[in-house]
Design an enzyme around this catalytic site. Structure first.
Site, PDB file in Angstrom:
ATOM      1  N   SER A 117       0.806  -0.863  -0.121  1.00 30.59           N
ATOM      2  CA  SER A 117      -0.173   0.501  -0.021  1.00 30.59           C
ATOM      3  C   SER A 117       1.270   1.715  -0.120  1.00 30.59           C
ATOM      4  O   SER A 117       1.841   1.646  -1.033  1.00 30.59           O
ATOM      5  CB  SER A 117      -0.907   0.120   1.067  1.00 30.59           C
ATOM      6  OG  SER A 117      -1.830   1.327   0.819  1.00 30.59           O
TER       7      SER A 117
ATOM      8  N   ASP B 119      -9.084  -4.450  -5.542  1.00 23.44           N
ATOM      9  CA  ASP B 119      -8.434  -3.343  -4.722  1.00 23.44           C
ATOM     10  C   ASP B 119      -8.785  -2.256  -5.300  1.00 23.44           C
ATOM     11  O   ASP B 119      -8.041  -2.117  -6.190  1.00 23.44           O
ATOM     12  CB  ASP B 119      -7.160  -4.200  -4.634  1.00 23.44           C
ATOM     13  CG  ASP B 119      -6.899  -3.378  -3.662  1.00 23.44           C
ATOM     14  OD1 ASP B 119      -6.828  -1.700  -3.135  1.00 23.44           O
ATOM     15  OD2 ASP B 119      -5.228  -3.767  -3.145  1.00 23.44           O
TER      16      ASP B 119
ATOM     17  N   HIS C 221      -8.285  -5.293  -0.420  1.00 28.29           N
ATOM     18  CA  HIS C 221      -6.682  -4.768  -0.602  1.00 28.29           C
ATOM     19  C   HIS C 221      -6.236  -5.035   1.751  1.00 28.29           C
ATOM     20  O   HIS C 221      -5.079  -4.838   1.882  1.00 28.29           O
ATOM     21  CB  HIS C 221      -6.702  -2.989   0.561  1.00 28.29           C
ATOM     22  CG  HIS C 221      -6.123  -2.394   0.403  1.00 28.29           C
ATOM     23  ND1 HIS C 221      -5.323  -1.771  -0.844  1.00 28.29           N
ATOM     24  CD2 HIS C 221      -5.264  -1.521   1.203  1.00 28.29           C
ATOM     25  CE1 HIS C 221      -4.325  -1.213  -0.475  1.00 28.29           C
ATOM     26  NE2 HIS C 221      -3.839  -1.135   1.044  1.00 28.29           N
TER      27      HIS C 221
END
Length: 213
Positions: free
Chosen positions: A114, A182, A195
């Site tokens: 991320s 995602d 995610h």
């Protein structure tokens, strides 16, 4: 804005729901054969990161035999501030450069999840500016370090949602995973829970890295 809120909310959910997992011991042993440098996601708990860093490090320990491993948690806020990813970028480059000088034979596996993927992207010279929780490049790995980067493992990489990816000299050494739906890495994605699911990809990522060390 919706994606930024999801990053915060999902990371807090991860912290509440996954704390029962046993995190691998992260070490800073001098001059291990391989140093695993992990940049965690926004607000992600854990030693190297509960969702990605910790399970990937554990998988690497299982998959890579005959070599010693150390680990480094990139020291940065991993929050929603405008300078967060940039601070991680600077710290990652500083750590790898310092380790390379101190341990000339050491190689590196870079891991980013991320916002942490933004940190790694920037460090490789691929700007995350314009991506969610991204930033401009403030430092890049020196050319002398490049051959020592054995593998790059990215998960939920925000630059993919704006049409970018790791290209150039690091491309063949990079595994860049984006779960279907995602919204952080897939433009138009709507499955926010996707995610949180990258723990299941730890073995795949470790196998990829093991084939390159």
């Amino acid at each position: 804005m919706r994606i930024r809120w999801c990053l915060a909310a999902l990371s807090l959910v991860a912290g509440a729901g996954l704390t029962s997992l046993t995190a691998p011991t992260a070490t800073a042993a001098a001059c291990a054969d391989l140093d695993v440098v992990a940049a965690r996601g926004t607000f992600e708990p854990g030693t190297l990161g509960t969702i990605v860093g910790d399970p990937v490090y554990a998988a690497l320990q299982r998959k890579i035999t005959g070599k010693s491993l150390s680990s480094h948690r990139v020291d940065y806020p991993a929050d929603l501030s405008l300078t967060s990813a940039a601070r991680g970028n600077a710290e990652l480059v500083d750590h790898v450069t310092s380790q390379s000088a101190a341990c000339p034979d050491q190689r590196f596996i870079l891991v980013g999840y991320s916002q942490g993927a933004n940190v790694v992207d920037n460090s490789l010279g691929i700007s995350s500016e314009g991506a969610v929780v991204g930033s401009r490049i403030v430092a890049t790995l020196p050319a002398a370090v490049e051959p020592k980067v054995a593998a790059v493992l990215l998960f939920g990489n925000p630059i993919r949602a704006i049409g970018r990816s790791v290209t150039g000299i690091y491309q063949s050494r990079t595994l860049d995973l984006c779960a279907t739906g995602d919204p952080v890495c897939e433009k138009g994605g709507t499955d926010t829970l996707a995610h949180l699911g990258y723990t299941t990809d730890a073995d795949q990522a470790a196998t990829f890295a093991a084939g390159r060390v």
